[in-house]
Design a protein around this motif. Structure first.
Motif, short mmCIF file in Angstrom:
data_model
loop_
_atom_site.label_atom_id
_atom_site.label_comp_id
_atom_site.label_asym_id
_atom_site.label_seq_id
_atom_site.Cartn_x
_atom_site.Cartn_y
_atom_site.Cartn_z
N ALA A 388 0.97 -1.23 0.04
CA ALA A 388 -0.06 0.01 0.01
C ALA A 388 0.89 1.29 -0.21
O ALA A 388 0.48 2.28 -0.83
N ALA A 389 1.85 1.26 0.80
CA ALA A 389 2.95 2.27 0.61
C ALA A 389 3.56 2.65 -0.61
O ALA A 389 3.70 3.94 -1.03
N LEU A 390 3.90 1.50 -1.24
CA LEU A 390 4.56 1.77 -2.59
C LEU A 390 3.41 2.41 -3.74
O LEU A 390 3.76 3.24 -4.36
N PHE A 391 2.34 1.87 -3.45
CA PHE A 391 1.14 2.07 -4.30
C PHE A 391 0.94 3.66 -4.14
O PHE A 391 0.87 4.51 -4.89
N SER A 392 0.85 4.09 -2.96
CA SER A 392 0.50 5.42 -2.50
C SER A 392 1.69 6.47 -2.91
O SER A 392 1.55 7.55 -3.31
N THR A 393 2.76 5.89 -2.77
CA THR A 393 4.06 6.54 -3.22
C THR A 393 4.14 7.10 -4.78
O THR A 393 4.47 8.16 -5.33
N THR A 394 3.81 5.78 -5.35
CA THR A 394 3.58 6.10 -6.85
C THR A 394 2.68 7.12 -7.39
O THR A 394 2.74 7.84 -8.14
N ARG A 395 1.32 7.09 -6.68
CA ARG A 395 0.31 7.90 -6.87
C ARG A 395 0.67 9.14 -6.40
O ARG A 395 0.58 10.23 -7.48
N MET A 396 1.26 9.54 -5.55
CA MET A 396 1.53 11.06 -4.91
C MET A 396 2.79 11.46 -6.24
O MET A 396 2.48 12.60 -6.38
N SER A 397 3.49 10.71 -6.41
CA SER A 397 4.66 11.23 -7.38
C SER A 397 4.23 11.51 -8.70
O SER A 397 4.42 12.60 -9.09
N LEU A 398 3.23 10.95 -9.33
CA LEU A 398 2.65 11.04 -10.58
C LEU A 398 1.82 12.29 -10.26
O LEU A 398 1.66 13.12 -11.11
N GLU A 399 0.94 12.50 -9.42
CA GLU A 399 0.04 13.36 -8.91
C GLU A 399 0.90 14.71 -8.98
O GLU A 399 0.55 15.82 -9.49
N THR A 400 1.92 14.87 -8.18
CA THR A 400 2.91 15.89 -7.90
C THR A 400 3.38 16.45 -9.39
O THR A 400 3.72 17.52 -9.56
N LEU A 401 4.14 15.50 -10.12
CA LEU A 401 4.58 15.69 -11.40
C LEU A 401 3.56 16.30 -12.30
O LEU A 401 3.83 17.29 -13.04
N THR A 402 2.55 15.90 -12.26
CA THR A 402 1.36 16.25 -13.16
C THR A 402 0.94 17.85 -12.61
O THR A 402 1.03 18.65 -13.97
N LEU A 403 0.88 18.24 -11.51
CA LEU A 403 0.43 19.41 -11.08
C LEU A 403 1.83 20.32 -11.43
O LEU A 403 1.47 21.59 -11.70
N ALA A 404 2.89 19.85 -11.29
CA ALA A 404 4.14 20.92 -11.31
C ALA A 404 4.09 21.06 -13.02
O ALA A 404 4.35 22.27 -13.23
N ALA A 405 4.06 20.08 -13.87
CA ALA A 405 4.06 20.20 -15.09
C ALA A 405 2.67 21.44 -15.57
O ALA A 405 3.00 22.01 -16.42
N ALA A 406 1.72 21.09 -15.02
CA ALA A 406 0.42 21.89 -15.59
C ALA A 406 0.88 23.31 -15.18
O ALA A 406 0.45 24.12 -15.86
N ASN A 407 1.29 23.44 -13.80
CA ASN A 407 1.53 24.81 -13.65
C ASN A 407 2.65 25.47 -14.32
O ASN A 407 2.19 26.75 -14.81
N GLY A 408 3.54 24.94 -15.06
CA GLY A 408 4.48 25.31 -15.88
C GLY A 408 3.79 25.69 -17.16
O GLY A 408 4.25 26.89 -17.74
N VAL A 409 3.22 25.00 -17.79
CA VAL A 409 2.35 24.99 -18.82
C VAL A 409 1.51 26.31 -18.90
O VAL A 409 1.38 27.09 -19.74
N MET A 410 0.66 26.31 -17.51
CA MET A 410 -0.46 27.45 -17.59
C MET A 410 0.42 28.63 -17.39
O MET A 410 -0.14 29.89 -17.94
N ALA A 411 1.45 28.76 -16.78
CA ALA A 411 1.97 30.13 -16.81
C ALA A 411 2.65 30.67 -18.14
O ALA A 411 2.70 31.95 -18.53
N ALA A 412 2.97 29.59 -19.04
CA ALA A 412 3.28 30.03 -20.56
C ALA A 412 2.24 30.11 -21.28
O ALA A 412 2.34 31.05 -22.42
N LEU A 413 1.16 29.39 -21.30
CA LEU A 413 0.14 29.19 -22.40
C LEU A 413 -1.26 29.56 -21.91
O LEU A 413 -2.13 29.42 -22.67
N GLY A 414 -1.57 29.52 -20.67
CA GLY A 414 -2.95 29.93 -20.32
C GLY A 414 -3.31 28.74 -19.43
O GLY A 414 -2.90 27.55 -19.54
N PRO A 415 -4.47 28.74 -18.59
CA PRO A 415 -4.97 27.84 -17.80
C PRO A 415 -5.56 26.64 -18.44
O PRO A 415 -5.32 25.38 -18.02
N ALA A 416 -6.33 26.76 -19.59
CA ALA A 416 -6.67 25.64 -20.23
C ALA A 416 -5.86 24.61 -20.78
O ALA A 416 -6.09 23.25 -20.91
N CYS A 417 -4.68 24.95 -21.21
CA CYS A 417 -3.29 24.23 -21.39
C CYS A 417 -2.98 23.50 -20.22
O CYS A 417 -2.36 22.49 -20.53
#
Length: 470
Positions: A388-417
């Motif tokens: 369960a810990a490995l599963f949660s770690t994998t989930r949190m890692s992908l969630e964090t990376l998705t949010l970080a990438a989305a924030n970077g794209v939003m800063a450059a291209l807007g929220p919809a992107c």
């Protein structure tokens, strides 16, 4: 499996559900309390964000270590100790004299939360047979979804009644209730658990995550010496390198890599990370798009309700559907999220935003807890905490990376992107699930024997082989 009575098993489940409700409230409460706590306590406004970062970072850093420790100890006692740590730090947080003390208490609370999460999953897997776990994880999904949806409202209500201190006390009180719920239950200690423990691997993993989270939290903005984050990145890289070397030589690795070799386990971990990434990005993007379209408060509230409320009412239905339709349910929901994100690249009218929130909310609600339950079917009961810990770690890692990438794209291209990034992750996850999960059935539960021991001798585990064979 441990032969507990029906009443004892229900007490185990209730304790885990109460503890599950604490984590979202602890996060949303701290987020809401940051402005007032920063204004009222001495210590510098720069420490404000660390009320959340310290908790999240130590939770992620301690999760695998807590999972391995839970499987090697009396599970209910380990779970109770974790909840008592959360309760104590919550109460003491209300008495903190300054921000550094409050941040330190939050960090310790994050370690306690990791013990709760790992210990709760470990004891639930130890007492519930595979055929009952879908219902169990449906209940857990309903509680988690409700906490996520109602957390901001509850936090604001607590702030209005008792100020920022109350938002730390209430989750602590709930954690104390969860600890008391295990009083008198058997310890659920595995008599055949290995005494060997890869402490070096667990410590290196925690140090890697802690250094990386701290570096990201500091950033390279104004007021931060450039060498601070740079040194932390180097520390994280060095610890990660040492971790790889240690895990290759360890007889009983802290990171159960053999589970990641099971295609379905890995695919469902990616799927739940994609869903959580879509949720956190949606909670950021949709209000910004609504504001640009001059949506009123009523429409904005309706939009957020459509996004979050389904996760409070649909998980039990999702558990029933998952008995026969887990794979198509998850893949269809992921594809629908991806299509919704693509449609919002062409229009951001209020009607389209409301429809998008409804579709994404429905997809999240109908899959809440489903990937978790399906993935943990591949984990032997005696390794439930680590799995369960490995599963949660994998989930949190992908969630964090998705949010970080989305924030970077939003800063450059807007929220919809930014939402397009989350949609692309969902599309990728859907393809992974379709390719990795068997079409008929979602595999078989792992026997009580350790798949990892066979893997270390050079052959894949039988469950892994069966998954590939299908």
């Amino acid at each position: 499996m441990y032969p507990l009575s029906v009443r004892q098993r229900r007490r185990v489940l209730v304790a885990d559900l109460v503890s599950t409700a604490v984590f979202p409230l602890a996060i949303t409460g701290a987020t809401a309390a940051v402005p007032d706590a920063t204004a009222q306590l001495p210590g510098g406004a720069a420490l404000g964000p660390w009320l959340v970062l310290a908790y999240n970072g130590l939770f992620a850093a301690a999760l695998l270590l807590a999972g391995a420790a839970a499987d090697r100890s009396a599970r209910t006692r380990f779970f109770a100790v974790g909840n008592l740590v959360v309760a104590a730090t919550g109460g003491l947080s209300a008495l903190a004299p300054d921000l550094p003390s409050l941040v330190a208490l939050r960090a310790v609370g994050g370690v306690g939360a990791a013990m709760c999460a790992a210990g709760g999953s470990s004891m639930v897997l130890a007492v519930y047979p595979p055929e009952e776990r879908r219902r169990v994880y449906g209940c857990a999904g309903a509680v988690l979804g409700s906490s996520l949806a109602l957390g901001p409202v509850v936090a604001q209500g607590l702030m209005a009644v008792g100020g920022w201190r109350l938002v730390f006390v209430v989750p602590g009180a709930l954690a104390a209730v969860a600890a008391l719920a295990t009083s008198g239950l058997p310890g659920l200690r595995d008599p055949e658990s290995s005494e060997s423990f890869d402490r070096a691997g667990a410590v290196l993993f925690g140090a890697t995550v802690a250094a990386a989270v701290t570096a990201l939290g500091l950033g390279f903005g104004s007021g931060v010496p450039w060498w601070g984050p740079a040194v932390l990145v180097l520390v994280a890289a060095a610890c990660a390198t040492g971790l790889v070397r240690v895990e290759r030589r360890a007889l009983d690795p802290a990171i159960p890599v053999d589970l990641l070799r099971v295609p379905a386990y890995r695919a469902y971990a990616v799927a739940t990370g994609a869903f959580m990434g879509m949720l956190v990005v949606g909670l950021t993007v949709l209000p910004r798009l609504g504001s640009a379209q001059h949506m009123g408060r009523g429409e904005a509230a309706a939009m957020l309700s459509l996004l979050t409320v389904p996760s409070t009412v649909l998980p039990l239905l999702a558990a029933r559907l998952a008995r026969r339709l887990a794979r198509p349910l998850v893949t269809t929901a992921l594809f629908a999220c991806a299509v919704t994100a693509a449609v919002l690249q062409t229009t951001d009218r209020p009607a389209a935003l409301l429809a998008a929130a409804a579709v994404v909310g429905l997809c999240l609600g109908l899959t809440e807890g489903v990937p978790d339950g399906q993935a943990l079917r591949y984990v032997p009961a005696r390794r439930g905490g680590a799995g369960a810990a490995l599963f949660s770690t994998t989930r949190m890692s992908l969630e964090t990376l998705t949010l970080a990438a989305a924030n970077g794209v939003m800063a450059a291209l807007g929220p919809a992107c930014g939402l397009a990034v989350a949609g692309a992750v969902c599309l990728t996850a859907a393809l992974v699930v379709r390719r990795s999960v068997p079409v008929r059935g979602d595999g078989v539960s792992v026997s009580a024997g350790s798949a990892g021991s066979r893997t270390r001798r050079g052959s894949a585990s039988p469950d892994c082989a069966r998954s590939r064979g299908r």
